[in-house]
Design a protein around this motif. Sequence first.
Motif, short mmCIF file in Angstrom:
data_model
loop_
_atom_site.label_atom_id
_atom_site.label_comp_id
_atom_site.label_asym_id
_atom_site.label_seq_id
_atom_site.Cartn_x
_atom_site.Cartn_y
_atom_site.Cartn_z
N SER A 144 78.43 45.84 63.56
CA SER A 144 79.72 45.40 63.03
C SER A 144 79.87 43.90 63.23
CB SER A 144 80.85 46.14 63.74
OG SER A 144 80.88 45.78 65.12
N SER A 145 80.96 43.35 62.71
CA SER A 145 81.22 41.92 62.90
C SER A 145 81.42 41.60 64.38
CB SER A 145 82.44 41.49 62.09
OG SER A 145 83.59 42.23 62.48
N GLN B 228 79.35 38.86 66.48
CA GLN B 228 80.00 37.81 67.26
C GLN B 228 79.58 37.86 68.73
OE1 GLN B 228 84.11 38.60 66.28
NE2 GLN B 228 84.13 37.03 64.68
N LEU B 229 79.39 39.06 69.26
CA LEU B 229 78.90 39.20 70.63
C LEU B 229 77.51 38.60 70.75
CD1 LEU B 229 79.08 40.30 73.53
CD2 LEU B 229 78.23 42.50 72.65
N ASN C 105 77.77 34.83 70.84
CA ASN C 105 78.29 34.35 72.13
C ASN C 105 77.25 34.45 73.23
OD1 ASN C 105 80.89 33.64 71.23
ND2 ASN C 105 81.60 35.76 71.41
N LEU C 106 76.35 35.43 73.13
CA LEU C 106 75.32 35.59 74.15
C LEU C 106 74.17 34.60 73.95
CD1 LEU C 106 75.11 39.50 74.40
CD2 LEU C 106 76.08 37.93 76.09
N LEU C 107 73.72 34.44 72.70
CA LEU C 107 72.57 33.59 72.41
C LEU C 107 72.94 32.12 72.23
CD1 LEU C 107 70.57 35.89 69.95
CD2 LEU C 107 70.30 35.64 72.42
N LYS C 108 74.16 31.88 71.75
CA LYS C 108 74.67 30.52 71.52
C LYS C 108 73.71 29.66 70.70
CE LYS C 108 77.29 30.60 75.85
NZ LYS C 108 78.53 31.01 75.18
N PRO C 109 73.35 30.07 69.50
CA PRO C 109 72.48 29.23 68.65
C PRO C 109 73.22 28.00 68.16
CG PRO C 109 73.28 31.11 67.41
CD PRO C 109 73.74 31.32 68.82
N GLU C 110 72.47 26.93 67.89
CA GLU C 110 73.08 25.71 67.38
C GLU C 110 73.58 25.89 65.95
OE1 GLU C 110 73.73 22.86 68.85
OE2 GLU C 110 72.89 23.45 70.79
N ASN C 111 72.84 26.65 65.16
CA ASN C 111 73.18 26.87 63.76
C ASN C 111 73.03 28.34 63.41
OD1 ASN C 111 73.36 23.90 62.68
ND2 ASN C 111 71.46 23.99 63.86
N GLU D 261 84.85 32.31 63.12
CA GLU D 261 85.91 32.83 63.99
C GLU D 261 85.60 32.64 65.47
OE1 GLU D 261 86.38 36.88 62.88
OE2 GLU D 261 87.58 36.45 61.09
N VAL D 262 84.32 32.50 65.82
CA VAL D 262 83.97 32.30 67.24
C VAL D 262 83.69 30.83 67.55
CG1 VAL D 262 83.12 34.64 67.58
CG2 VAL D 262 81.54 32.87 66.79
#
Length: 230
Positions: free
Chosen positions: A101-102, A106-107, A110-116, A136-137
């Motif tokens: 799901s979306s 989004q989780l 938030n965990l991987l935090k990619p630049e793009n 949204e994040v």
Amino acid sequence: MHLPVHENELFVSLKNMNKLAPEETVILETGRMGEPIRHLQRMARGDDRNIQIGEGDLVFIATTPSTAMEGYVARTRDLLYRTGAKVKQISTDMHSSGHGSSDDFQLLLNLLKPENVIPVQGEYRAMNAAKKAALEVGYDEDQVFMLEKGDRLNFDGDKVDLGGSVQVNDTMIDGSGVGDIGSIVLNDRRILSEDGVFIAVVTIDRKRRRLWLNQSLIHVVSFTSKRLRI
């Protein structure tokens, strides 16, 4: 509620399954894509050597078919009804998709935090939903790239930007090979699709080495035929 049942008491092999009464047996059929439905058809037709569905059996289809599979699943249900089985199917509002799901997406961000973020695969609306979830994040518009076929993305150190596009074409796939169909074969297929083909049905007596009577010539042609080559 938890039932403390030992694994050896819960599962039996296929060869020992017939030793149990039908009301003591639950068969769980799983797989990917259309595999469970195809196997279910085999069981309904009696083609499976281990499992046959018959009068009074309860079949619970715990999935909702995609648009492409609706007709296939409907025919499978018809086969099951013909065996005398009872068929139940989960409603669409109770079905959980196998795709994330979306919130899951989004989780992951938030965990991987990619630049793009570069949404890939699927229709544009699906990729646009992924872009919306990224915004949204906290991602900015210039950190999410919506690429079309042929678009080129340049990576230069920490800098990422669009670098124009290249000309790309569709690749014809036939059998297990990729790109192994040449223009001659494709042209022959186009001619067959437009003009059709003549089929000579000939019965030969191999001992006497002669033709039998009542030979036939069949002309198979599409409704869009524009001309006829003989």
